[in-house]
Write an enzyme that holds these catalytic residues in place. Structure first.
Site, short mmCIF file in Angstrom:
data_model
loop_
_atom_site.label_atom_id
_atom_site.label_comp_id
_atom_site.label_asym_id
_atom_site.label_seq_id
_atom_site.Cartn_x
_atom_site.Cartn_y
_atom_site.Cartn_z
N THR A 1 35.14 -40.67 -9.23
CA THR A 1 34.05 -40.78 -8.32
C THR A 1 34.25 -40.60 -6.77
O THR A 1 35.33 -41.49 -6.46
CB THR A 1 33.30 -42.01 -8.81
OG1 THR A 1 33.91 -43.07 -8.44
CG2 THR A 1 32.60 -42.00 -10.11
N THR B 1 0.78 -1.37 0.04
CA THR B 1 -0.08 0.00 -0.09
C THR B 1 0.87 1.40 0.05
O THR B 1 0.57 2.14 -0.75
CB THR B 1 -1.01 -0.01 1.34
OG1 THR B 1 -1.72 -1.23 1.12
CG2 THR B 1 -1.78 1.25 1.35
N SER C 1 47.81 -13.70 -2.86
CA SER C 1 48.14 -13.63 -1.64
C SER C 1 48.96 -12.38 -1.42
O SER C 1 49.43 -12.01 -2.02
CB SER C 1 49.00 -14.87 -1.23
OG SER C 1 49.51 -14.72 0.07
N SER C 2 48.84 -11.89 -0.40
CA SER C 2 49.56 -10.80 0.16
C SER C 2 50.76 -11.23 0.93
O SER C 2 51.87 -10.24 1.00
CB SER C 2 48.49 -9.94 1.34
OG SER C 2 48.40 -10.71 2.34
N THR D 1 -4.26 -1.53 -4.19
CA THR D 1 -3.03 -2.18 -4.01
C THR D 1 -2.79 -3.60 -4.19
O THR D 1 -2.09 -4.15 -4.70
CB THR D 1 -2.40 -1.80 -2.55
OG1 THR D 1 -2.31 -0.47 -2.33
CG2 THR D 1 -1.20 -2.50 -2.39
N ASN D 2 -3.84 -4.47 -3.82
CA ASN D 2 -4.00 -5.99 -3.64
C ASN D 2 -3.82 -6.52 -5.30
O ASN D 2 -3.52 -7.60 -5.47
CB ASN D 2 -4.99 -6.29 -3.12
CG ASN D 2 -4.96 -6.02 -1.65
OD1 ASN D 2 -4.04 -5.62 -1.06
ND2 ASN D 2 -6.31 -5.97 -1.11
#
Length: 463
Positions: free
Chosen positions: A185, A99, A316-317, A139-140
């Site tokens: 598998t 609404t 990676s740092s 609204t509905n």
């Protein structure tokens, strides 16, 4: 400042605000996400098209004068330019079943009409948000219709994005149609297969999802518009329903159809739930394939290392030269989010009470997020797949070092005899092939052809 009044009292509004008192109350009541209905892709355009179609339908049946209808149509078209998004400010998770969203747009349209007519903002004597902009509507029926149309338009490119990803796998299928690899598998060595078969499996599942998504989005074009409050069509004049569907179809560019049973159409959002479930299924397939690529590219020295994914960024740092499978990881994260969205959507769809479902705005918000995530995942995944390479030498090493041929030798030599060779290879720390050749089950020159026959058996059987 200007003052507006409703049944609950008065509120002060900025003089230049195009929204009205209903919107102000929603702002006070629902400070939840910080995201407005204008931030929902295609939602406001869909809602404004409904308002425009309703004005044209009401003009056609005599419920609105030409002057009023034309003014509403002009305002709706202005709104679709995006110039007035700053006035469409209700939170996406407003708790009024839509609404507040409906009235926010109704108020902006009415105030735009007033301003264009040279009248003060807030003067609804010519076009009123409820009496004229909302004529023949509730609204509905309006909000569920807007939600479905927004989802239909947002999902337009989803199947195409999936098919482009499938095409990338198809390209790899052709490129590696003769590349032998070790099939696994339960993450254990199993039997010989071709990398083309692996990529073909990925292609097939994604194409299937693309087909299902396309079929399900078409169901969104069946909407409850014209049902007004509960499905009876109360307060809509005779002829309105068919006229509004005709005008709305012309605006959307697709045939919009009324629900076969208007009460079903008002109560249920199962079409949204089905689309969400298929988006989750698609994301789960992405997730599975992404995990496969993470495993197959692992190492590359200390693990499987049979494919190399494109190097996108430093991994990676602290570890120089390390490169991570960042795209598959991102695709998995998007899949997690889509699965969470689907759980929220499923709960919202099942919680409809009696004649309407009050949780449509959450469904819309989360479904748009899922659609967007899936489309973008497909796009970045496609780029990754087109750039990946297969390490054929590593594939051959892994295959020849494994027991992949064991199952292929069972029909000729029997399960027990082959199992004995497997045990001997394990005890002697030798490869299965080495022991099998020593025991004259096959000759070295036969190995490649036997591997090829074992890998191609599904093709030869199908033929």
């Amino acid at each position: 400042m200007r003052t507006e009044e409703d049944v609950l009292g008065k509120r002060e509004l900025p003089a230049d605000a195009l929204h009205g008192i209903n919107t102000v109350r929603a702002l006070e009541n629902f400070p939840l996400t910080g995201r407005t209905i204008a931030a929902l892709p295609e939602f406001v355009p869909a809602l404004s098209m409904i308002k425009e179609a309703a004005a044209l339908a009401n003009l056609e049946i005599g419920a609105l004068s030409a002057q009023k209808a034309e003014a509403i149509v002009a305002a709706c078209q202005e709104i679709r330019t995006g110039k007035y998004d700053a006035h469409l400010i209700v939170d996406v998770l407003e708790g009024s079943g839509g609404t507040s969203s409906n009235m926010n747009l109704n108020e902006v349209i009415a105030n735009l009409v007033a301003r264009l007519a040279g009248m003060p903002i807030g003067d609804y004597s010519f076009v009123h948000p409820n009496d004229h902009v909302n004529c023949g509507q509730s609204t509905n029926d309006v909000i569920p219709t807007a939600i479905k149309l927004a989802l239909f338009r947002v999902s337009e490119g989803t199947s195409l994005a999936l098919m482009q990803l499938a095409a990338a796998f198809s390209e790899k299928k052709r490129e590696h149609s003769q590349t032998l690899r070790l099939g696994r598998t339960c993450l254990q060595d199993a039997v010989p297969m071709l990398f083309g078969q692996t990529f073909g499996g990925y292609q097939a599942v994604i194409e299937r999802h693309a087909k299902h998504v396309d079929e399900l989005r078409r169901q969104l074009l069946v909407v409850p518009l014209g049902g007004t409050a509960v499905g009876t069509g109360l307060n809509a004049r005779p002829g309105y329903k068919w006229a509004v569907f005709r005008h709305l179809s012309a605006l959307i560019g697709d045939e919009i159809k009324p629900a076969a049973d208007p009460f079903d159409g008002m109560q249920n959002l199962d079409a949204c739930a089905r689309l969400s479930a298929e988006l989750r299924n698609s994301a789960n397939s992405f997730w599975k394939i992404a995990n496969d690529l993470i495993v197959l590219s692992s190492g590359p020295v200390g693990a499987v290392g049979e494919i190399a994914l494109p190097a996108m960024q430093a991994g990676s740092s602290i570890m120089p030269g390390k490169v991570n499978p960042v795209v598959p990881i991102a695709v998995c994260q998007a899949a997690f989010a889509i699965s969470g969205n689907d759980a929220a959507i499923a709960m919202a769809c099942q919680q409809g009470l009696l004649e309407i479902n009050c949780y449509g705005m959450l469904v819309c918000d989360r479904l748009i997020d899922s659609i967007t995530l899936l489309q973008r995942s497909a796009t970045i995944f496609e780029r990754c797949v087109r750039s990946l390479t297969v390490n054929e030498e590593r594939c051959q090493q892994n295959l020849l070092a494994s027991s992949a041929l064991a199952a292929a030798l069972v029909p000729e030599f029997g399960y027990a005899n082959v199992a004995a060779i497997m045990r001997a290879a394990h005890d002697e720390h030798r490869s299965f092939l080495e022991v099998a050749i020593d025991r004259r089950l096959l000759e070295q020159k036969e190995v490649h052809s036997v591997l090829r026959r074992a890998a191609d058996v599904s093709t030869s059987t199908a033929e």
